[in-house]
Write an enzyme that holds these catalytic residues in place. Structure first.
Site, mmCIF file in Angstrom:
data_model
loop_
_atom_site.group_PDB
_atom_site.id
_atom_site.type_symbol
_atom_site.label_atom_id
_atom_site.label_comp_id
_atom_site.label_asym_id
_atom_site.label_seq_id
_atom_site.Cartn_x
_atom_site.Cartn_y
_atom_site.Cartn_z
ATOM 1 N N ASP A 170 5.452 -7.110 -7.383
ATOM 2 C CA ASP A 170 5.060 -7.387 -6.853
ATOM 3 C C ASP A 170 4.025 -8.757 -6.114
ATOM 4 O O ASP A 170 4.946 -9.226 -6.911
ATOM 5 C CB ASP A 170 3.500 -6.740 -6.584
ATOM 6 C CG ASP A 170 2.913 -5.788 -4.868
ATOM 7 O OD1 ASP A 170 3.517 -6.822 -3.988
ATOM 8 O OD2 ASP A 170 2.297 -5.555 -4.792
ATOM 9 N N ASP A 204 3.563 -2.215 4.461
ATOM 10 C CA ASP A 204 3.440 -0.887 3.318
ATOM 11 C C ASP A 204 3.066 -0.432 4.720
ATOM 12 O O ASP A 204 2.561 -0.448 5.855
ATOM 13 C CB ASP A 204 1.705 -1.203 3.131
ATOM 14 C CG ASP A 204 1.766 -1.794 2.007
ATOM 15 O OD1 ASP A 204 3.148 -2.217 1.032
ATOM 16 O OD2 ASP A 204 0.477 -2.053 1.119
ATOM 17 N N GLU A 213 8.072 -7.954 -1.736
ATOM 18 C CA GLU A 213 7.721 -8.947 -1.674
ATOM 19 C C GLU A 213 7.583 -9.278 0.602
ATOM 20 O O GLU A 213 7.130 -9.721 0.975
ATOM 21 C CB GLU A 213 7.462 -10.471 -1.666
ATOM 22 C CG GLU A 213 9.913 -11.443 -1.539
ATOM 23 C CD GLU A 213 10.123 -10.752 -0.406
ATOM 24 O OE1 GLU A 213 10.497 -9.812 0.312
ATOM 25 O OE2 GLU A 213 10.029 -11.332 1.026
ATOM 26 N N TRP A 214 7.546 -7.771 0.428
ATOM 27 C CA TRP A 214 7.648 -6.138 1.466
ATOM 28 C C TRP A 214 8.210 -7.626 2.673
ATOM 29 O O TRP A 214 8.427 -7.484 4.135
ATOM 30 C CB TRP A 214 6.335 -7.362 2.569
ATOM 31 C CG TRP A 214 5.218 -7.051 1.669
ATOM 32 C CD1 TRP A 214 4.842 -5.697 0.420
ATOM 33 C CD2 TRP A 214 4.094 -8.177 0.466
ATOM 34 N NE1 TRP A 214 3.966 -6.123 -0.168
ATOM 35 C CE2 TRP A 214 3.447 -7.568 -0.537
ATOM 36 C CE3 TRP A 214 3.973 -9.340 0.746
ATOM 37 C CZ2 TRP A 214 2.682 -8.024 -1.272
ATOM 38 C CZ3 TRP A 214 3.512 -10.669 0.150
ATOM 39 C CH2 TRP A 214 3.205 -9.400 -0.984
ATOM 40 N N GLY A 215 9.650 -8.088 2.474
ATOM 41 C CA GLY A 215 10.615 -8.705 2.901
ATOM 42 C C GLY A 215 9.977 -10.282 3.914
ATOM 43 O O GLY A 215 10.963 -9.886 5.042
ATOM 44 N N ASP A 216 9.385 -10.483 3.298
ATOM 45 C CA ASP A 216 8.624 -11.720 4.412
ATOM 46 C C ASP A 216 9.708 -12.630 3.879
ATOM 47 O O ASP A 216 9.852 -13.290 4.821
ATOM 48 C CB ASP A 216 7.345 -12.049 4.039
ATOM 49 C CG ASP A 216 6.246 -10.881 4.360
ATOM 50 O OD1 ASP A 216 6.494 -10.032 4.606
ATOM 51 O OD2 ASP A 216 5.078 -11.580 3.956
HETATM 52 C C1 GLA Z 1 0.894 -3.950 -2.434
HETATM 53 C C2 GLA Z 1 2.581 -2.966 -1.995
HETATM 54 C C3 GLA Z 1 1.775 -1.459 -2.555
HETATM 55 C C4 GLA Z 1 1.082 -1.428 -3.671
HETATM 56 C C5 GLA Z 1 -0.522 -2.473 -3.847
HETATM 57 C C6 GLA Z 1 -0.841 -2.291 -4.583
HETATM 58 O O1 GLA Z 1 0.595 -3.593 -0.969
HETATM 59 O O2 GLA Z 1 3.084 -4.065 -0.884
HETATM 60 O O3 GLA Z 1 3.074 -0.645 -2.245
HETATM 61 O O4 GLA Z 1 2.322 -1.510 -5.019
HETATM 62 O O5 GLA Z 1 0.016 -3.745 -3.082
HETATM 63 O O6 GLA Z 1 -1.993 -3.307 -4.885
#
Ligand code: GLA
Length: 414
Positions: free
Chosen positions: A153, A211, A188-191
């Site tokens: 993450d 998420d 890293e969510w695509g950022d």
């Molecule tokens: C982030 C990730 C989630 C999860 C949480 C855990 O938000 O994007 O998928 O793993 O952390 O804290």
């Protein structure tokens, strides 16, 4: 004589080529098809423990999920208990009294693999011990426990693409040196556009967005994917933002559209935050259809021990899973998108095509699809993968699609 020497050289070249190819294939494709499994986060958040995870592993086997391909148990955030005197990362002894190695041995004995979670900063998103500056040591610890997959993450790390690349590469290199094959999921969510560099730094997959919450759509329309962090992404938001990256997915390297919310029904937990009130089974079925045609990893997060018949029907549809796991590894492209429809198509390894027809609107609509407009110029046998039957033959399909429903067809040339 000259001829014989030449043939010998050719044979030797072929042989050495063959060997090299095998090594490359074996060495680099840690995730030849999108990883599948069950992940702890949406249901348990950080309230995890070895008893629940063992029970879930048992249920993954007894319900037929393992047989259908869900072969990982992914431990997400909340397992950590700090570091010992030698700085070795340890599991929380209250949550995991037998330790992670014993849990790995248990899930391996069931034919499952074990995933774990850490973060490229001092602390994880939920505030637990993470791996920055301990990459080599933690990778070795994970290898010694028998870990097969690491979700890494990015909470608490700088909002900077070069730093993100450096931190992910550091962990990927550490995993490679750990003595065990451990796949790396970049989160890293695509950022920082990881589809452009995820493979290069050593990752097997990368999250494309913030998420996913347990809902169909964010209440506010957003212009950029980053805004989804604060408004909460729904299924259709993730589909819309991930479809542009189809070209970056290929065998071994995948766009990760986040966990499945199928069967959660608004259970409070992280996926219940930011308006995650739950979805209908039609919407969950759409998630399964779209995640499959778009090649996303399939990580279920519902309580497998108590899932109802509808959830089972959706998660265990082997004809749909076969689209997700198709060896060609081509992510579907969006051929039609307007207020009413999204239509996705992808070619499959045996020459068939998959088509997903999503009704984006709030009322039932009649769809008229002319396959030639999608680039398919032959006559096809059309199999509806949710009805498990051939529903027609020809060059077109007309039919009703419910609000938020996705029809998923397999077309075979005749
Ligand atoms: C982030 C990730 C989630 C999860 C949480 C855990 O938000 O994007 O998928 O793993 O952390 O804290």
């Amino acid at each position: 004589m000259k001829k014989q020497i030449l043939s010998l050289i050719v044979i030797l070249l072929c042989l050495s080529n063959g060997t090299a190819q095998t090594q490359i294939t074996n060495g680099s494709l840690l995730a030849p098809t999108p990883p599948m499994g069950w992940m702890t986060w949406n249901y348990f958040a950080d309230a995890i423990n070895e008893k629940d995870i063992r029970e879930m592993a048992d249920a993954i086997v007894s319900t037929g999920m393992l047989k259908a391909g869900y072969d990982h148990v992914f431990i997400d955030d909340g397992w950590q208990g700090g570091r010992d005197k030698r700085n070795t990362i340890i599991a929380d002894p209250m949550k995991f009294p037998s330790g992670i190695k014993a849990l790995a041995d248990y899930v391996h004995s069931k034919g499952l693999k074990l995933g774990i979670y850490s973060d490229a900063a001092p602390l994880t998103c939920a505030g637990y011990t993470a791996s920055l500056n301990f990459e080599d040591q933690d990778a070795k610890t994970f290898a010694s426990w028998g870990i097969d997959y690491l979700k890494y993450d990015y909470c608490g790390a700088p909002d900077d693409t070069e730093i993100a690349k450096t931190r992910y590469k550091k962990m990927a290199d550490a995993l490679r040196k750990s003595g065990r094959d451990i796949a790396l999921g970049i989160c890293e969510w695509g950022d920082h556009k990881p589809w452009l560099w995820g493979q290069q730094v050593g990752g097997q997959l990368w999250r494309t967005t913030a998420d996913l919450r347990d809902k169909w759509k964010s209440l506010k329309t957003v212009k950029t994917a980053k805004e989804l962090h604060s408004v909460g992404a729904g299924i259709i938001d993730i589909v819309d933002f991930s479809q542009d990256y189809a070209a970056y997915a290929k065998p071994g390297y995948w766009n990760d559209m986040d966990m499945l919310v199928v069967g959660l029904y608004g259970k409070k937990g992280p996926s219940g935050d930011l308006g995650g009130v739950g979805c209908t089974d039609t919407e969950y079925q759409s998630q399964m259809s779209l995640w499959s045609i778009m090649n996303s990893p399939l990580a279920a997060t519902n309580d497998v021990r108590t899932m109802n018949a509808e959830t089972k029907r959706i998660l265990l549809n082997e004809e749909v899973i076969a689209i997700n796991q198709d060896a060609l590894g081509k992510q579907a492209v969006c051929k039609i998108k307007n207020e009413l429809w999204s239509v996705f198509v992808r070619p499959l390894a045996n020459g068939d095509f998959a088509i997903a027809i999503l009704n984006r609107s709030e009322i039932a609509q009649n769809s008229k699809i002319d396959f030639a407009e999608l680039g398919f110029n032959s006559t096809y046998e059309i199999k509806d993968l949710w009805q498990h039957k051939v529903i027609g033959k020809g060059k077109k399909w007309n039919g009703k699609v419910l609000p938020h429903e996705t029809k998923l067809f397999r077309l075979k040339k005749i």
